[in-house]
Design a protein around this motif. Structure first.
Motif, PDB file in Angstrom:
ATOM      1  N   ALA A  59       0.866  -0.942   0.264  1.00 28.14           N
ATOM      2  CA  ALA A  59       0.025   0.079   0.119  1.00 28.14           C
ATOM      3  C   ALA A  59       0.747   1.293  -0.019  1.00 28.14           C
ATOM      4  CB  ALA A  59      -0.672  -0.020   1.069  1.00 28.14           C
ATOM      5  N   LEU A  60       0.457   2.221  -0.508  1.00 23.33           N
ATOM      6  CA  LEU A  60       0.903   3.560  -0.532  1.00 23.33           C
ATOM      7  C   LEU A  60       0.163   4.629  -0.171  1.00 23.33           C
ATOM      8  CD1 LEU A  60       2.032   1.921  -3.651  1.00 23.33           C
ATOM      9  CD2 LEU A  60       3.357   4.074  -3.457  1.00 23.33           C
ATOM     10  N   GLY A  61       0.323   5.785   0.507  1.00 24.62           N
ATOM     11  CA  GLY A  61      -0.829   6.748   0.959  1.00 24.62           C
ATOM     12  C   GLY A  61      -0.338   7.535   1.757  1.00 24.62           C
ATOM     13  N   ASP A  62      -0.924   8.166   2.600  1.00 31.71           N
ATOM     14  CA  ASP A  62      -0.643   9.303   3.628  1.00 31.71           C
ATOM     15  C   ASP A  62      -1.071   8.560   5.128  1.00 31.71           C
ATOM     16  OD1 ASP A  62      -3.646   9.401   3.962  1.00 31.71           O
ATOM     17  OD2 ASP A  62      -3.666  11.108   2.636  1.00 31.71           O
ATOM     18  N   SER A  63      -1.409   9.558   6.001  1.00 28.34           N
ATOM     19  CA  SER A  63      -1.436   9.325   7.254  1.00 28.34           C
ATOM     20  C   SER A  63      -2.573   8.191   7.567  1.00 28.34           C
ATOM     21  CB  SER A  63      -1.589  10.461   8.269  1.00 28.34           C
ATOM     22  OG  SER A  63      -2.498  11.424   7.796  1.00 28.34           O
ATOM     23  N   ILE A  64      -3.764   8.296   6.690  1.00 29.92           N
ATOM     24  CA  ILE A  64      -4.889   7.489   6.841  1.00 29.92           C
ATOM     25  C   ILE A  64      -4.255   5.945   6.557  1.00 29.92           C
ATOM     26  CG2 ILE A  64      -6.870   6.982   6.017  1.00 29.92           C
ATOM     27  CD1 ILE A  64      -7.152   9.685   5.358  1.00 29.92           C
ATOM     28  N   MET A  65      -3.755   5.755   5.400  1.00 33.31           N
ATOM     29  CA  MET A  65      -3.159   4.485   5.131  1.00 33.31           C
ATOM     30  C   MET A  65      -2.003   4.120   6.299  1.00 33.31           C
ATOM     31  SD  MET A  65      -3.571   1.901   2.985  1.00 33.31           S
ATOM     32  CE  MET A  65      -4.213   2.472   1.488  1.00 33.31           C
ATOM     33  N   ALA A  66      -1.342   5.028   6.943  1.00 39.56           N
ATOM     34  CA  ALA A  66      -0.268   4.721   7.870  1.00 39.56           C
ATOM     35  C   ALA A  66      -1.112   4.176   9.373  1.00 39.56           C
ATOM     36  CB  ALA A  66       0.525   5.789   8.049  1.00 39.56           C
ATOM     37  N   GLY A  67      -2.373   4.482   9.163  1.00 43.93           N
ATOM     38  CA  GLY A  67      -3.139   4.212  10.615  1.00 43.93           C
ATOM     39  C   GLY A  67      -2.659   5.404  11.601  1.00 43.93           C
ATOM     40  N   PHE A  68      -2.408   6.510  11.532  1.00 44.03           N
ATOM     41  CA  PHE A  68      -2.062   7.395  12.546  1.00 44.03           C
ATOM     42  C   PHE A  68      -3.241   7.576  13.236  1.00 44.03           C
ATOM     43  CE2 PHE A  68      -2.263  11.640  14.069  1.00 44.03           C
ATOM     44  CZ  PHE A  68      -1.166  11.793  14.858  1.00 44.03           C
TER      45      PHE A  68
END
Length: 384
Positions: A59-68
């Motif tokens: 997966a690639l993405g931002d803080s949403i994909m990072a689960g922040f």
């Protein structure tokens, strides 16, 4: 004569039951209730992939994909209020798209239900901005908190070597599913004087370049593009006048220094501090992003090969503004919490088995009891 008829009836019932099993749709509240797919010799190509054929997920993405902030504030975790470790933690193992924690309701765990040897899902958690130092946790979740479309190339700089180094992955021959979802920070940056990197054309250019690189450098892959969310809805849903008891909102969203106007989502998203027109422009930009993503999907869909394909999941119809407060992280009332992550994972999973023309376009409100589709042996991951 009676016995002969009984055999005929019995045979009819058997044939009917097989037909129903193969042709009917089954949905459930838990992926664990989905029957396993019968074994077969393997897919004939990218158009013939079932979930059990996917060996690698990324997966690639931002803080949403990072689960922040996914689990919100835990006052027993190193301090109290916003001044504790949970307020700067990425819970990558529960990220909707790539989380692999046991029992987590995620896209990766849905796939893993059908292929227990799946590689790539992230497990566990770590403090923010420490991706490369925690490759054992992130695995193939290359998302960067604060990321915009421009950072996708840097994420691939981490992802591709990491994928090649996984000991149980045959990089050349294993089938892979890579999910990309990005655009929230791009929208929030659109009010900045320096916003050249987040225009619709710039956004599309960065996403297109990332997909082109995936096609050139990663064999046997489906790229699963997920559209942008209308994040401006979060501002409206956390406005004080929407709640009879504003103290409930303040207690949950934890504004800095107990100042009602200092909810962190106003600080994290620059356009939230601007005018109503600024936030309306965010929605316009999000729609433009989504249109560009659909064009990118059409471009690469026409160029698919035996080892590469793309699928597109629109997300504009997910009514983010109507999420219950408890579905947002209580760190900032901006990032999705566990409940929202679970809901998104189900929506995206269900859409994987629908042709593009049948993916829902009507507004979808949050549904705590959203069902999970159980694919049968005739289902394929749709790329049309």
């Amino acid at each position: 004569m009676f016995g002969k008829n009984s055999k005929i009836v019995g045979l009819f019932i058997l044939v009917l039951s097989v037909f129903v099993q193969l042709g009917s749709a089954l949905s459930t509240s838990s992926i664990d209730d989905c029957p396993q797919l019968p074994a077969r010799s393997g897919p004939t190509g990218v158009n013939d992939l079932r979930p059990d054929d996917i060996k690698v997920m990324a997966a690639l993405g931002d803080s949403i994909m990072a689960g922040f902030g996914l689990e919100g504030i835990n006052d027993g975790d190193g301090g109290s209020g916003l001044l504790n470790l949970s307020s700067i933690t990425e819970f990558r193992g529960k990220s909707w798209g790539i989380g692999g924690d046991k029992g987590a309701v995620t896209l990766a765990n849905f796939v893993k239900h059908f292929n227990s040897s799946l590689e790539g899902p992230a497990v566990g958690k770590h403090l923010i901005f420490l991706c490369k130092e925690h490759a054992d946790i992130d695995i193939l979740n290359s998302a960067i908190s604060g990321g915009i479309a421009k950072t996708l190339n840097a994420e691939l700089d981490y992802l591709i070597p990491q994928m090649k180094e996984l000991p149980n992955v045959n990089f050349e021959n294993d089938w892979k599913l890579i999910t990309i979802q990005i655009g929230s920070n791009d929208q929030c940056s659109s009010c900045s004087d320096n916003n050249a990197d987040v225009t619709a054309d710039a956004y599309a250019g960065y996403v297109d370049a990332a997909i082109e690189r995936i096609r050139d450098e990663i064999p046997r892959v489906i790229v699963n593009i997920v559209g942008t969310f209308n994040v401006s809805g979060v501002y409206e849903s956390t406005m004080e006048d929407l709640y009879i008891e504003s103290l409930i909102r303040q207690e949950y969203c934890r504004p800095l220094f107990d100042q009602p106007d200092w909810i962190l989502n106003r600080i994290l998203c620059e356009c939230f501090r601007g005018t109503e027109q600024d936030r309306a422009n965010m929605d316009t930009l999000s729609a433009q992003y989504s249109a560009k993503l659909h064009e990118i999907y059409q471009k690469y869909n026409a160029q698919q090969s035996d080892g590469f394909a793309i699928t597109f999941n629109p997300a504009l119809n997910l009514n983010i503004g109507e999420l219950p407060l408890e579905a947002l992280s209580n760190i900032d009332c901006f990032h999705p919490g566990v409940r929202a992550h679970e809901w998104i994972s189900k929506i995206v999973w269900n859409n994987l088995f629908k042709p593009q023309a049948e993916k829902p376009t009507a507004i979808q409100n949050y549904n705590e009891n959203e069902q999970i589709y159980c694919p049968n042996e005739n289902d394929r991951i749709r790329i049309d």
